[in-house]
Design a protein around this motif. Sequence first.
Motif, short mmCIF file in Angstrom:
data_model
loop_
_atom_site.label_atom_id
_atom_site.label_comp_id
_atom_site.label_asym_id
_atom_site.label_seq_id
_atom_site.Cartn_x
_atom_site.Cartn_y
_atom_site.Cartn_z
N ASN A 1 0.81 -1.22 0.00
CA ASN A 1 0.00 0.00 0.00
C ASN A 1 0.85 1.27 0.00
N ALA A 2 2.01 1.20 -0.64
CA ALA A 2 2.90 2.37 -0.70
C ALA A 2 3.52 2.44 -2.09
N ALA A 3 4.39 3.43 -2.29
CA ALA A 3 5.10 3.61 -3.55
C ALA A 3 6.60 3.53 -3.29
N GLY A 4 7.36 2.95 -4.24
CA GLY A 4 8.77 2.70 -3.97
C GLY A 4 9.71 2.88 -5.14
N SER A 5 9.32 3.64 -6.16
CA SER A 5 10.29 3.92 -7.23
C SER A 5 11.37 4.84 -6.69
N GLU A 6 12.55 4.77 -7.27
CA GLU A 6 13.64 5.65 -6.82
C GLU A 6 13.50 7.04 -7.43
N HIS A 7 13.40 7.11 -8.74
CA HIS A 7 13.14 8.40 -9.37
C HIS A 7 11.68 8.79 -9.19
N LEU A 8 11.44 10.07 -9.18
CA LEU A 8 10.08 10.59 -9.24
C LEU A 8 9.87 11.18 -10.63
N PHE A 9 8.63 11.19 -11.09
CA PHE A 9 8.31 11.79 -12.37
C PHE A 9 7.28 12.87 -12.14
N ASN A 10 7.71 14.12 -12.30
CA ASN A 10 6.85 15.27 -12.00
C ASN A 10 6.32 15.20 -10.58
N GLY A 11 7.18 14.77 -9.67
CA GLY A 11 6.83 14.71 -8.25
C GLY A 11 6.06 13.47 -7.85
N ASN A 12 5.75 12.60 -8.79
CA ASN A 12 4.97 11.41 -8.49
C ASN A 12 5.86 10.18 -8.40
N GLN A 13 5.57 9.33 -7.44
CA GLN A 13 6.34 8.12 -7.22
C GLN A 13 5.54 6.90 -7.66
N TYR A 14 6.15 6.07 -8.50
CA TYR A 14 5.51 4.84 -8.94
C TYR A 14 5.68 3.75 -7.88
N TRP A 15 4.97 2.64 -8.11
CA TRP A 15 5.10 1.50 -7.17
C TRP A 15 6.54 1.02 -7.08
N GLY A 16 7.23 0.94 -8.22
CA GLY A 16 8.59 0.42 -8.21
C GLY A 16 9.40 0.88 -9.40
N GLU A 17 10.58 0.33 -9.52
CA GLU A 17 11.49 0.72 -10.60
C GLU A 17 12.42 -0.43 -10.92
N LEU A 18 12.66 -0.64 -12.21
CA LEU A 18 13.60 -1.66 -12.68
C LEU A 18 14.82 -0.96 -13.28
N HIS A 19 16.01 -1.45 -12.93
CA HIS A 19 17.26 -0.88 -13.46
C HIS A 19 18.02 -1.96 -14.23
N ILE A 20 18.37 -1.65 -15.48
CA ILE A 20 19.27 -2.52 -16.24
C ILE A 20 20.64 -1.86 -16.22
N VAL A 21 21.61 -2.53 -15.62
CA VAL A 21 22.95 -1.98 -15.41
C VAL A 21 23.89 -2.44 -16.52
N HIS A 22 24.55 -1.47 -17.16
CA HIS A 22 25.52 -1.73 -18.23
C HIS A 22 26.87 -1.15 -17.83
#
Length: 435
Positions: A115-136
């Motif tokens: 019941n929370a949001a946990g993305s690292e980046h915000l988009f226009n101040g909004n936080q998504y549920w999560g975030e996926l990172h592909i590391v190169h």
Amino acid sequence: MNALFLAVVLSFLTGSTLGATWSYDDIPSWATNYPACAGDLQSPINIVSDDAVVDADLGNFKHALFDRPPQSMLLKNTGYTLQVDLTNGYIINDSSLLPGQFKAAQFHFHWAAPNAAGSEHLFNGNQYWGELHIVHYNTKYPDLGTAASEPDGLAVLGFFMADDYPQDNTAVERIIQPLVDDQVNYYKENATYSATFSMETFLPNNISVYYRYQGSLTNPPCYESVVWTVFSKPIRISRRQANIFETMVFENARGANDTVPINNNYRPVQPLNYRTVTRSSYCSGTGSFSMPTFHFTALCATVVGLITVPFKNSGFDKITEELSDGNAKYEGESVEISPFPINDLLQWTFLKSYYRYLGSLTTPPCYESVTWTVFEDPIYISRSQARVFEEMVYENERGHHHEHLYNNYRPVQPLNGRTVYTIDSSRLYNFDYDD
């Protein structure tokens, strides 16, 4: 690079807690042991779309870049996240996309508590549920660990994750199946996928709109060695799949007295400081089905708006019936229909008052080559006909998880110095589409 330094770097990049002295529960103390965490180029950040500067030199990411499966894939619980290590991952070698040749090494996830949001980046101040990172890592360096501390060492592609999809995302389900099978739920557990798969399978359908800035690793040692690419379109998963991340991945070893789920494994946004965020020059259109516009010539567009009424427009049935029959519903599909005069669509519409200006295509490549004619009176269709467009047209190819095609419009652009003309009311006339 001495052995101790390499071990510390790899402990972060593999997520191992061996020798680590940091925790998501005490983020303010990171800089004590890892001074780079207090630097000026830290990540993540809040991306403000209106503040981003268009960079015409940024290229267009294509799904084909990601369609080669790695040689092998190892899913593991690092105690901090769920991570997939890639053996012989794909390579991006396009200077319009990344400043060097970069090889995919792993991808991992950040997510919320229930019941929370946990993305690292915000988009226009909004936080998504999560975030996926592909590391190169930059292939000018021998390996990921060596590249991690170099200013041009890493490139990370970030994708927001939304937990609002009405059904399971089959591509993501394949990633988390070992969790469902109770194989990698606890710290240090891992599982090798019996069959590898490409990153393309779980990416959003639209990856043309993205943001670029220079930043850092988002957890210790926080090296400022990352060129970040953050895409605007999220990966969508179901609430059930989000719940698996939230409740079935634990930071402790199997058999421990206390079972602690990994939640809120994200760093709060950091100051932008003097950095500039740029964005790709590609527009934000989401598909090729342009529902109410009809283009008559390459350089002239005529537009009539749509509005819903309680009765059907029989002319539009020629289009909606094909969609209802399952034709042309998915990206790349088409169906030939019996010719009919455009005027059949314009029932109860009076094409007298209109506006004229010089403009552009509203989707990439956005060429400024269009004479626009926009009519004041709309086309009328029923709510049931509108619902066919809203619910039966998809932006993905047939056989993939369904993503409805909607909001396929570009926001209004500045008028700048242009003049909009309208017809003299004393010289009103009708456009004739029957010829």
